[in-house]
Structure formats: structure tokens, C-alpha cells
Design a protein around this motif. Sequence first.
Motif, PDB file in Angstrom:
ATOM      1  N   CYS A   1      19.757  42.646  37.619  1.00  0.00           N
ATOM      2  CA  CYS A   1      19.945  43.383  38.873  1.00  0.00           C
ATOM      3  C   CYS A   1      19.429  44.820  38.800  1.00  0.00           C
ATOM      4  O   CYS A   1      19.562  45.572  39.780  1.00  0.00           O
TER       5      CYS A   1
ATOM      6  N   VAL B   1      21.917  33.744  41.612  1.00  0.00           N
ATOM      7  CA  VAL B   1      22.528  35.062  41.812  1.00  0.00           C
ATOM      8  C   VAL B   1      21.754  35.840  42.869  1.00  0.00           C
ATOM      9  O   VAL B   1      20.533  36.009  42.755  1.00  0.00           O
TER      10      VAL B   1
ATOM     11  N   GLY C   1      33.944  36.850  34.528  1.00  0.00           N
ATOM     12  CA  GLY C   1      34.502  37.646  35.621  1.00  0.00           C
ATOM     13  C   GLY C   1      33.794  38.940  35.936  1.00  0.00           C
ATOM     14  O   GLY C   1      34.243  39.694  36.816  1.00  0.00           O
ATOM     15  N   HIS C   2      32.650  39.211  35.296  1.00  0.00           N
ATOM     16  CA  HIS C   2      31.889  40.422  35.583  1.00  0.00           C
ATOM     17  C   HIS C   2      31.079  40.206  36.856  1.00  0.00           C
ATOM     18  O   HIS C   2      30.279  39.279  36.938  1.00  0.00           O
ATOM     19  N   VAL C   3      31.265  41.051  37.865  1.00  0.00           N
ATOM     20  CA  VAL C   3      30.609  40.887  39.161  1.00  0.00           C
ATOM     21  C   VAL C   3      29.151  41.329  39.062  1.00  0.00           C
ATOM     22  O   VAL C   3      28.842  42.381  38.519  1.00  0.00           O
ATOM     23  N   PHE C   4      28.262  40.501  39.621  1.00  0.00           N
ATOM     24  CA  PHE C   4      26.843  40.851  39.647  1.00  0.00           C
ATOM     25  C   PHE C   4      26.626  42.021  40.606  1.00  0.00           C
ATOM     26  O   PHE C   4      27.014  41.946  41.774  1.00  0.00           O
ATOM     27  N   PRO C   5      25.981  43.086  40.146  1.00  0.00           N
ATOM     28  CA  PRO C   5      25.826  44.302  40.989  1.00  0.00           C
ATOM     29  C   PRO C   5      24.606  44.208  41.890  1.00  0.00           C
ATOM     30  O   PRO C   5      23.613  44.911  41.706  1.00  0.00           O
TER      31      PRO C   5
ATOM     32  N   THR D   1      28.761  34.660  42.073  1.00  0.00           N
ATOM     33  CA  THR D   1      28.956  36.069  42.413  1.00  0.00           C
ATOM     34  C   THR D   1      29.436  36.884  41.215  1.00  0.00           C
ATOM     35  O   THR D   1      29.427  38.109  41.258  1.00  0.00           O
ATOM     36  N   ALA D   2      29.871  36.202  40.164  1.00  0.00           N
ATOM     37  CA  ALA D   2      30.344  36.865  38.957  1.00  0.00           C
ATOM     38  C   ALA D   2      30.032  35.973  37.766  1.00  0.00           C
ATOM     39  O   ALA D   2      29.816  34.766  37.912  1.00  0.00           O
ATOM     40  N   THR D   3      30.001  36.571  36.579  1.00  0.00           N
ATOM     41  CA  THR D   3      29.784  35.779  35.379  1.00  0.00           C
ATOM     42  C   THR D   3      31.003  34.905  35.117  1.00  0.00           C
ATOM     43  O   THR D   3      32.070  35.066  35.734  1.00  0.00           O
TER      44      THR D   3
ATOM     45  N   ASP E   1      23.874  42.588  34.397  1.00  0.00           N
ATOM     46  CA  ASP E   1      23.414  43.873  34.936  1.00  0.00           C
ATOM     47  C   ASP E   1      21.897  44.003  34.828  1.00  0.00           C
ATOM     48  O   ASP E   1      21.242  44.573  35.713  1.00  0.00           O
TER      49      ASP E   1
END
Length: 315
Positions: A84, A289, A309-313, A304-306, A81
Amino acid sequence: MEEQQTHARYHLAPDEIEQFRANGYFGPFKVYEPDEMRAAWRRERLALMDRSVAAYRDEELSGNTNISNYDRHLDSAFLADHICRPQIVDRVTSVLGPDLLCWRTEFFPKYGGDEGTDWHQADTFANASGSPQILWPDELKEFGGTLTVWTAFTEATEQNGCLQFIPGTHTEMNYDETKRMHYSPDQINNSEKNGVRRGFFGYDYRELQIDPDWRPDEGQARSMVMAPGEAIMFWSTLMHASLPHTGETEAMRLGFAARYVPTSVQVYPGSDSIEEYGGKISLENYGAVLVAGENEYDHNQMATATLRGHVFPAL
């Protein structure tokens, strides 16, 4: 529309862009409130001790290598986060345009008694590995390097090793990155001037000098004192260094650098591993990213995600 207006407040004004173009850096500016940053780091430093799903696993790393500090945004939701955040991304897009990648992050800890980091510049980041790690397209060859946003996770002072810049030195390289530095983990105190001990993580950066007799004008250096949660944006081609941690306080100084390029730039071209600082790791789990705009190119490996599984915003 309301969200776009909120984000727009962080873009650089025309006079700020001119200031950046002249000096090669902009800031410091606030990304977090100091107490917010202190609380986040107290929480996250414990979580980051778990490297079980880090992009570069401990079992891959050999020797005392700085690669262990690379790209923790690929497994940490907080750092994902962070790269971004509009407070950062809006300012970077003001310079690099709307389509933006974060291609690397690094932690820079400095402990009591640590030497300063020697003066250096980076264009293709081939300085340690011998191979270009970023390549700008031919039509943009007048550009080079990366925009780095260095965020103070702890207080950064002249006593504990804050950054230093020599303004206006970002338009001409004083180093030839096609030369390869020689790694020696015991190499410290590469240079000393005016009583300042400096080194470069086991390398002697002076090996890359185009003119062996050239010396940076340290009389023009400016120290970047920052509170926790403040950041500074600068070209990697700007002459930069850090002061030593005098050890007057035991507290570690910690910075977190996020590096940005336009989507047109190739990242790790033709490479499937990183070899530097006495270590070699596979890029199998790596991905650049997209943090703003769109990516119309297919020359970079993307994430696109860590890895958790955390999605890059992306904005």
C-alpha cells in the motif's frame, strides 16, 4: 489536502507514462532507503519463518512448490503496509486508474548456483494452473495481464540473478496460455543460449510458444540492476526473465513482487483453490486487497485486514 499532495508526488509525469507505454516498464525507483530496507529485512525474515497463520499452511502444501512464497502480505504487517506504500500505489494508479487491487504477492529468492528464470509472459496467469487466474472485463479486452512491482529486498546484480526485460514486447503475446505446461520438479536448464542457464521452476515455458521455432531476441535484453529498496514496475506481458546466480557470492538475491489490477478485473474466477507447481491449496483464507480508490464490484473475495488483524492502509 496536505497528505494528498504528499502522495501526488509519486504519480508518473506525462513523459514517464509515455516511456512506460513504449517500453512496458518504468524504473528502477526508490521505495526505501537501502539501509532502511536492509534493517527491515533483517527483522522481517525472522518473523516470516512463523507460518502458523499464513494463508496457505505448510500442511496444505505438497512437494516442492512455489505456492509457499505466495501472499505473505496476508499475514505480515510489514508486507501489508508495503503493498500500500504511496511510492508504489501512486505510480500504478497512474497507469491503471484510481480503483486498484493487489491480488497477489510472491517472494523470488535466488541462491548461489541457481539457474536463471526463462523468458516468459503472463496474461491470464493460466500458464501453470490451466485455469485463468485473472480476467479483464469485455470492455477492456485490449488490456490484459497485471502490473507487477518487483522490489529488491537485497541487492540485485548481474552476478546474483537480476531481472532482465526486452523493451517493447508487452503488446503481443508469444505464448498461448490455453496450452498447459507439464510440471516436473527435476526439470532444470530448460534453455541455454550464450552460456546462460535458464529454467522455470519445474516447467518448460517453451511448451506454450505459439510458434515453436520462435526465439526471444536476447540481444535486446536489458538487465535491471537494483539496490536494496529499489523497485521496478512492469506489465506481466512484457518479455522478462532473470539471470542465473553465478555463486560468486553466497548471499541470496531476494525480490518481492506485488501484482495489481483494476477492481473491475475478476480474480480466480470460478476457483476455490490454486493448483500449480506440484501443489494445491485452498483459497479459503485468500482475499484481494483494495489499495486505492473504491470497489463497486462484488465479484472478488476481499480482505480488509491480515489474518493477524492488521488493517490494510488503503490510500
